[in-house]
Design an enzyme around this catalytic site. Structure first.
Site, PDB file in Angstrom:
ATOM      1  N   CYS A 114      37.834 -19.509  28.616  1.00 34.08           N
ATOM      2  CA  CYS A 114      36.453 -19.075  28.863  1.00 34.08           C
ATOM      3  C   CYS A 114      35.464 -20.236  28.952  1.00 34.08           C
ATOM      4  O   CYS A 114      34.347 -20.054  29.439  1.00 34.08           O
ATOM      5  CB  CYS A 114      36.008 -18.099  27.776  1.00 34.08           C
ATOM      6  N   HIS A 255      28.255 -18.182  27.132  1.00 29.10           N
ATOM      7  CA  HIS A 255      29.379 -17.415  27.678  1.00 29.10           C
ATOM      8  C   HIS A 255      29.209 -15.959  27.289  1.00 29.10           C
ATOM      9  O   HIS A 255      28.921 -15.630  26.138  1.00 29.10           O
ATOM     10  CB  HIS A 255      30.687 -17.976  27.135  1.00 29.10           C
ATOM     11  N   ASN A 285      33.154  -9.342  30.068  1.00 26.43           N
ATOM     12  CA  ASN A 285      33.540 -10.737  29.863  1.00 26.43           C
ATOM     13  C   ASN A 285      34.366 -11.185  31.066  1.00 26.43           C
ATOM     14  O   ASN A 285      35.504 -10.760  31.239  1.00 26.43           O
ATOM     15  CB  ASN A 285      34.343 -10.852  28.571  1.00 26.43           C
TER      16      ASN A 285
END
Length: 328
Positions: A114, A255, A285
Site C-alpha cells: 500500500c 493512504h 482501499n
C-alpha cells in the site's frame, strides 16, 4: 541539480460499484457493520475476462497524456507500483507502456504494497533530479479484487480496484514539487499482513488453493496499531525535517486504508478535519493507488503553492511520508 515536480495527474476506476448491501448478500455482514468499522459504503470492481491491473493503468496513462498534451514518444520512464501484477512476469509497467503506445520508454514495477505509490514517487523523483530522465510517469495500478476472499467478512469489505498516475518533470525553480521523503521497513510485520502462498516460499498447489492462501491475510488489530503509529510518526518526521508546523500544511493525504485509521492519524497529528483529503467511502482501499486517486478526485481543491503531506503504510511492514509543494 533539478527539482522534480508533478505536472499532471489522472486516474481510472471501473464502472461497477459493489455496495455494502450487495456484499451482505455474499457474506455475513451488513451496511452498519461495515460503515461503523471501516467507513466504506462501496468500492469499484473491475469486471471482464482477461482484464487486470494493466487495463486500468493503460486508461489512466492515456488520460494523463491527454490532460498534459504529452507526446507518448517523449515519455522516458514508467514506474508502476502494484501488488496485483497481471503476471509474475513480465512487468505490468511494460504491459501498460505497450498498451498506451509508449514506445520509447523504459518501464519496470515496484512492489511496496500500500506504500507503493510514494516509494515509486521517490524513485521517479531521484531520476529526474539526477538529470537521467525528463518525463517520468509514476503509476499505481491495483486490481485488489483479484486477491480478495469474498467469503471472508473481515477483509472483503475493504478493497476496491483503481489506477492513478502522475507525470514528473524537471524544474529549475526550487521549493516546488517533491521536496522530501522519509521511508521505513520492518520485516517483522510479515505474518500480520501477507498473501501466504503463490510465491517461491510456498508455490501454488492444490493444497494452497483449497486452503484459500492466495488471498489477502490480515490480522486487523496488529495492522491498525502499526498503521496509526507509523503514519503518524513519519508525518511528524517529515514536518520536523522541513521546519514545518501542522498549521502550515494545506492538505494531508493519507493512504485510504480504513476511515478509522485516517481519523486516528489526523486527530493525533492535530490537523483540521477539513485539511484531510478522503475518498475511501466510495472507493474502498485501493492499495498503492489510493493516494494519487484521492488527489486526482480532489484536485479542484488544490492550488499552486499548496503544501501537501502524503503518508502510507503497507505490508512488509513498509511505510513513510512525503512533502510535496503543488505546482499545477
Amino acid at each position: 541539480m533539478y527539482s522534480a515536480k508533478i505536472t499532471g495527474i489522472a486516474s481510472y476506476v471501473p464502472d461497477y460499484a459493489l455496495t455494502n448491501d450487495e456484499l451482505s448478500q455474499m457474506v455475513d455482514t451488513n451496511d452498519e457493520w461495515i460503515t461503523t468499522r471501516v467507513g466504506i459504503k462501496e468500492r469499484r470492481i473491475l469486471k471482464g475476462e482477461g482484464l487486470g491491473s494493466s487495463h486500468m493503468g493503460k486508461i489512466a496513462v492515456e488520460r494523463l497524456l491527454a490532460n498534459t498534451g504529452t507526446n507518448p514518444d517523449d515519455i522516458d520512464l514508467v514506474i508502476c507500483a502494484t501488488s496485483n501484477p497481471d503476471y509474475r512476469f513480465p512487468s505490468t509497467a511494460s504491459i501498460i507502456a505497450h498498451k498506451a503506445g509508449l514506445n520509447k520508454c523504459y518501464a519496470y514495477d515496484i512492489q511496496a504494497a500500500c506504500a507503493g505509490f510514494i516509494v515509486a514517487l521517490q524513485a521517479g523523483t531521484a531520476y529526474v533530479r539526477a538529470g537521467m530522465y525528463k518525463k517520468v510517469i509514476v503509476i499505481a495500478a491495483e486490481m485488489m479484487s483479484s486477491m480478495t476472499n469474498y467469503d471472508d467478512r473481515t477483509t472483503c469489505p475493504l478493497f476496491g480496484d483503481a489506477a492513478a498516475c502522475v507525470l514528473l518533470e524537471p524544474s529549475e525553480e526550487q521549493g516546488v514539487g517533491v521536496i522530501d521523503g522519509v521511508f521505513h521497513v520492518d520485516g517483522e510485520g510479515l505474518p500480520h499482513l501477507v498473501m501466504k502462498a503463490g510465491g517461491s516460499a510456498y508455490p501454488a498447489s492444490h493444497a494452497t488453493v483449497d486452503a484459500h492462501e492466495h488471498f489477502v491475510y490480515q490480522e486487523g488489530r496488529a495492522v491498525y496499531r502499526h498503521a496509526v503509529t507509523d503514519m503518524l510518526t513519519s508525518s511528524q518526521d517529515i514536518l520536523k525535517r522541513n521546519n514545518l508546523t501542522v498549521d502550515q500544511i494545506d492538505w494531508f493525504i493519507p493512504h485510504q486504508a480504513n476511515l478509522r485509521i485516517i481519523e486516528a492519524v489526523g486527530s493525533r497529528l492535530g490537523i483540521a478535519d477539513d485539511k484531510v483529503l478522503v475518498n475511501i467511502q466510495y472507493r474502498g482501499n485501493t492499495s498503492a493507488a489510493s493516494i494519487p486517486l484521492c488527489i486526482d478526485e480532489n484536485k479542484d481543491k488544490l492550488k499552486k503553492g499548496d503544501k501537501l503531506v502524503l503518508t502510507a503504510f503497507g505490508a512488509g511492514f513498509t511505510w513513510g511520508a512525503m512533502y510535496v509543494v503543488w505546482d499545477i
